[in-house]
Structures are given as structure tokens and as C-alpha cells.
Design a protein around this motif. Sequence first.
Motif, PDB file in Angstrom:
ATOM      1  N   ALA A  16      34.325  51.796  34.574  1.00 17.76           N
ATOM      2  CA  ALA A  16      34.082  51.725  33.186  1.00 17.76           C
ATOM      3  C   ALA A  16      33.663  50.639  32.673  1.00 17.76           C
ATOM      4  O   ALA A  16      34.219  49.607  33.012  1.00 17.76           O
ATOM      5  CB  ALA A  16      35.543  52.376  32.309  1.00 17.76           C
ATOM      6  N   VAL A  17      32.692  50.567  32.005  1.00 16.60           N
ATOM      7  CA  VAL A  17      32.119  49.306  31.492  1.00 16.60           C
ATOM      8  C   VAL A  17      31.806  49.208  30.008  1.00 16.60           C
ATOM      9  O   VAL A  17      31.386  50.232  29.373  1.00 16.60           O
ATOM     10  CB  VAL A  17      30.496  49.135  32.298  1.00 16.60           C
ATOM     11  CG1 VAL A  17      29.831  47.917  31.771  1.00 16.60           C
ATOM     12  CG2 VAL A  17      30.683  49.162  33.633  1.00 16.60           C
ATOM     13  N   LEU A  42      35.119  44.590  31.415  1.00 14.24           N
ATOM     14  CA  LEU A  42      34.874  44.133  30.185  1.00 14.24           C
ATOM     15  C   LEU A  42      34.017  42.949  29.988  1.00 14.24           C
ATOM     16  O   LEU A  42      34.604  41.853  30.287  1.00 14.24           O
ATOM     17  CB  LEU A  42      36.371  43.866  29.359  1.00 14.24           C
ATOM     18  CG  LEU A  42      36.352  43.577  27.970  1.00 14.24           C
ATOM     19  CD1 LEU A  42      36.189  44.939  27.192  1.00 14.24           C
ATOM     20  CD2 LEU A  42      37.809  43.021  27.488  1.00 14.24           C
ATOM     21  N   PHE A  43      32.852  42.996  29.441  1.00 12.00           N
ATOM     22  CA  PHE A  43      31.878  41.830  29.277  1.00 12.00           C
ATOM     23  C   PHE A  43      32.104  41.421  27.817  1.00 12.00           C
ATOM     24  O   PHE A  43      31.477  41.830  26.931  1.00 12.00           O
ATOM     25  CB  PHE A  43      30.570  42.248  29.727  1.00 12.00           C
ATOM     26  CG  PHE A  43      29.679  41.270  29.622  1.00 12.00           C
ATOM     27  CD1 PHE A  43      29.806  40.133  30.542  1.00 12.00           C
ATOM     28  CD2 PHE A  43      28.338  41.481  29.107  1.00 12.00           C
ATOM     29  CE1 PHE A  43      29.004  39.030  30.590  1.00 12.00           C
ATOM     30  CE2 PHE A  43      27.369  40.345  29.112  1.00 12.00           C
ATOM     31  CZ  PHE A  43      27.518  39.051  29.902  1.00 12.00           C
ATOM     32  N   ASP A  44      32.639  40.279  27.929  1.00  8.03           N
ATOM     33  CA  ASP A  44      32.932  39.762  26.189  1.00  8.03           C
ATOM     34  C   ASP A  44      31.871  38.631  26.335  1.00  8.03           C
ATOM     35  O   ASP A  44      31.270  37.845  26.862  1.00  8.03           O
ATOM     36  CB  ASP A  44      34.162  38.933  26.545  1.00  8.03           C
ATOM     37  CG  ASP A  44      34.661  38.321  25.102  1.00  8.03           C
ATOM     38  OD1 ASP A  44      35.083  39.061  24.180  1.00  8.03           O
ATOM     39  OD2 ASP A  44      34.417  37.207  25.015  1.00  8.03           O
ATOM     40  N   ASN A  45      31.711  38.695  24.712  1.00  6.25           N
ATOM     41  CA  ASN A  45      30.259  38.202  24.303  1.00  6.25           C
ATOM     42  C   ASN A  45      30.605  36.878  23.404  1.00  6.25           C
ATOM     43  O   ASN A  45      30.147  36.716  22.275  1.00  6.25           O
ATOM     44  CB  ASN A  45      29.048  38.909  23.624  1.00  6.25           C
ATOM     45  CG  ASN A  45      28.806  40.081  24.763  1.00  6.25           C
ATOM     46  OD1 ASN A  45      28.442  41.122  24.234  1.00  6.25           O
ATOM     47  ND2 ASN A  45      28.576  39.655  25.820  1.00  6.25           N
ATOM     48  N   GLY A  46      31.834  36.102  23.580  1.00  6.19           N
ATOM     49  CA  GLY A  46      32.332  35.115  22.519  1.00  6.19           C
ATOM     50  C   GLY A  46      33.365  35.289  21.671  1.00  6.19           C
ATOM     51  O   GLY A  46      33.273  35.230  20.418  1.00  6.19           O
ATOM     52  N   LYS A  53      43.201  38.627  24.554  1.00  8.00           N
ATOM     53  CA  LYS A  53      44.717  38.773  24.943  1.00  8.00           C
ATOM     54  C   LYS A  53      45.280  40.438  24.948  1.00  8.00           C
ATOM     55  O   LYS A  53      46.026  40.553  25.794  1.00  8.00           O
ATOM     56  CB  LYS A  53      45.543  38.285  23.437  1.00  8.00           C
ATOM     57  CG  LYS A  53      45.595  36.906  23.601  1.00  8.00           C
ATOM     58  CD  LYS A  53      46.086  36.362  22.228  1.00  8.00           C
ATOM     59  CE  LYS A  53      46.130  34.926  22.070  1.00  8.00           C
ATOM     60  NZ  LYS A  53      47.036  34.345  20.618  1.00  8.00           N
ATOM     61  N   ILE A  54      44.254  41.380  24.193  1.00  2.00           N
ATOM     62  CA  ILE A  54      44.439  42.617  24.580  1.00  2.00           C
ATOM     63  C   ILE A  54      44.219  43.018  25.896  1.00  2.00           C
ATOM     64  O   ILE A  54      44.732  44.022  26.600  1.00  2.00           O
ATOM     65  CB  ILE A  54      43.873  43.486  23.584  1.00  2.00           C
ATOM     66  CG1 ILE A  54      44.374  43.048  21.998  1.00  2.00           C
ATOM     67  CG2 ILE A  54      43.604  44.779  23.500  1.00  2.00           C
ATOM     68  CD1 ILE A  54      43.546  43.561  20.944  1.00  2.00           C
ATOM     69  N   ALA A  55      43.092  42.365  26.409  1.00  2.00           N
ATOM     70  CA  ALA A  55      42.412  42.985  27.654  1.00  2.00           C
ATOM     71  C   ALA A  55      43.504  42.500  28.817  1.00  2.00           C
ATOM     72  O   ALA A  55      43.621  43.026  29.757  1.00  2.00           O
ATOM     73  CB  ALA A  55      41.248  42.201  27.878  1.00  2.00           C
ATOM     74  N   ALA A  56      44.278  41.404  28.635  1.00  2.00           N
ATOM     75  CA  ALA A  56      45.208  40.888  29.685  1.00  2.00           C
ATOM     76  C   ALA A  56      46.271  41.572  29.662  1.00  2.00           C
ATOM     77  O   ALA A  56      46.876  41.689  30.796  1.00  2.00           O
ATOM     78  CB  ALA A  56      45.497  39.475  29.246  1.00  2.00           C
ATOM     79  N   ARG A  57      46.742  42.726  28.787  1.00  2.00           N
ATOM     80  CA  ARG A  57      47.648  43.514  28.837  1.00  2.00           C
ATOM     81  C   ARG A  57      47.391  44.758  29.989  1.00  2.00           C
ATOM     82  O   ARG A  57      48.267  45.460  30.436  1.00  2.00           O
ATOM     83  CB  ARG A  57      47.659  44.075  27.482  1.00  2.00           C
ATOM     84  CG  ARG A  57      48.401  43.178  26.460  1.00  2.00           C
ATOM     85  CD  ARG A  57      48.607  43.910  25.080  1.00  2.00           C
ATOM     86  NE  ARG A  57      48.469  43.097  24.030  1.00  2.00           N
ATOM     87  CZ  ARG A  57      48.521  43.405  22.770  1.00  2.00           C
ATOM     88  NH1 ARG A  57      47.914  44.662  22.612  1.00  2.00           N
ATOM     89  NH2 ARG A  57      48.404  42.417  21.875  1.00  2.00           N
ATOM     90  N   PHE A  58      46.035  44.888  30.462  1.00  2.00           N
ATOM     91  CA  PHE A  58      45.622  45.981  31.119  1.00  2.00           C
ATOM     92  C   PHE A  58      45.338  45.485  32.628  1.00  2.00           C
ATOM     93  O   PHE A  58      44.430  44.811  32.771  1.00  2.00           O
ATOM     94  CB  PHE A  58      44.691  46.862  30.503  1.00  2.00           C
ATOM     95  CG  PHE A  58      44.953  47.455  29.169  1.00  2.00           C
ATOM     96  CD1 PHE A  58      45.450  48.914  29.180  1.00  2.00           C
ATOM     97  CD2 PHE A  58      44.852  46.826  27.975  1.00  2.00           C
ATOM     98  CE1 PHE A  58      45.741  49.250  28.229  1.00  2.00           C
ATOM     99  CE2 PHE A  58      45.325  47.416  26.906  1.00  2.00           C
ATOM    100  CZ  PHE A  58      45.434  48.939  26.867  1.00  2.00           C
TER     101      PHE A  58
END
Length: 260
Positions: A16-17, A42-46, A53-58
Motif C-alpha cells: 500500500a502506497v 508513507l511518503f511524507d512531503n514535509g 507521530k501517527i505513522a509511528a504507531r503502526f
Amino acid sequence: MKATAELAGMIGNISAVIIVKNGEATLNATLDSLVSFKEVVLFDNGSTDDTLKIAARFSNVVVHQGLFKGFGKTKQMAVQLATNDWVLSLDADECASPDLVDYLKSWDMTQNASVVGVIPRHNYLMGKQVKYGGWGNDCLARLFNRKVHDFNNSDVHESVVIDQSSIVVKIPHAIHHNAVQRIAQFLEKVNLYTEIRRETSNKTYPPFLIFSKAIWRFFESYILRLGFLSGWRGLVVAWSKANEVFFKYIKIYADKETEH
């Protein structure tokens, strides 16, 4: 035995992208819908909010960071970061339905790489699905093999390129799109998309023709596409579509006119 059963239920052959910037309002629900995937890119653009922080939960989420270069090109970069060739592309305000996830658990990774999965998308405005005005019957190519397919270069309203060699498979299970949580987002999105257009395009028209195109877009959405059947939500959607057309061209026209 339990661990073995859990692994068997994981989707390991599809990545999943997602691209995201400041997606804290919806990202948790998006990632929660993808917990069965072994890899979520998850490609974060700044982001400057709590997105990371939310992404770190998974534990299945792999975060990469890079510049936004328009929606099409940025999604191309994100796709290349996946470890699987089969890719499910979602936006940060979309969720894979449980039925879609179950369907993808049996996806055959050895099938023809020219296959493209077209998935219905249900669009929601402040908690209620909007079925008219151009927001219904929304089907998008979102599942593909990156060896054969990828997104186009469009800066806004990007899509996966489908040609005569593509084998289109209609997937019966939906993506849920939490498109708008507050009315102000319509104005924010119109400004974002039209600013991108202003920076990347010179195409415009005389003011009266711009106005006419905007009026036509409203009429098309609200009347021809039955937006009025969605009540005030249909009215807001139609007005927003007209706004995007108007400001897409008038910004460029204003820039050219003031240059002289």
C-alpha cells in the motif's frame, strides 16, 4: 499457531502506497484500514502536524520523506519506494474497506502484470456519502503492477495510465474517501490545486469565457449530474467545482495581464 494464522492473513505481495502532507485529521483511519498489509509506504512531503507521530504507531508503516513535485510525479516516486511490484495506491484521506482487504488477500501476484484493478470509491462530505453531482459512480485505477503501469505526470487530478495493452479488472469492493470534514477544506483545496496550475501552466481564456466555463461546470454538476438530489452537500460540491474552474484560469489571466 496464532502467529502463523495472523501471518497467513497478512497481505505480503501488495504494497500500500500513500503520499501525505499534514494528514493528521484522517491518516489514523487510513492506516488502521491497512493493518493487514505487511508493507505500507508513507511518503511524507514535509508534514508539520502529528502525521509522523501517527505513522509511528503502526509497525507495518515505512516512512520516507521527500519534496512534493506535483501529485503525479510525487506518486511515481512513492511507488518506486515499495518493495513489491504490485501496488495499491491510496490517498491519506481514504480507507480500504474490509471487503476490499479480504479480496486482496487472495490476489494472485503471478498473474499478468498488465492487469489493472479499477476500484469503486465512495465519497463522503462531513460524514455522509454523496452519490450525485459527479461524486457518485467514482471508479479509479488504484491496483497495478509498477513494472507495467504508473501514474501520469499531471500536477493535479493525476491518474494511473491505462492503454490498449492494459487488462482492466473491475474490483467490486470499495475505497471510502473521507473527502471533506469541514467546509473550509473546499476553499483550501481549490486554492491549492489552482496555485499548482498557475505555477505549471500558461493556459487561460478571456474573463467572460472563464466565467462561462465556471457557470457551465456548476450547471453540469448540480443539474445534469443531479447534484441537487444530495441537498446542500450537492450544492457545495457544484459550487466548489465552478470555483476551481474559475480560479484555475483567472489566476493565470491576472498574472499575464499584470505583466504588461
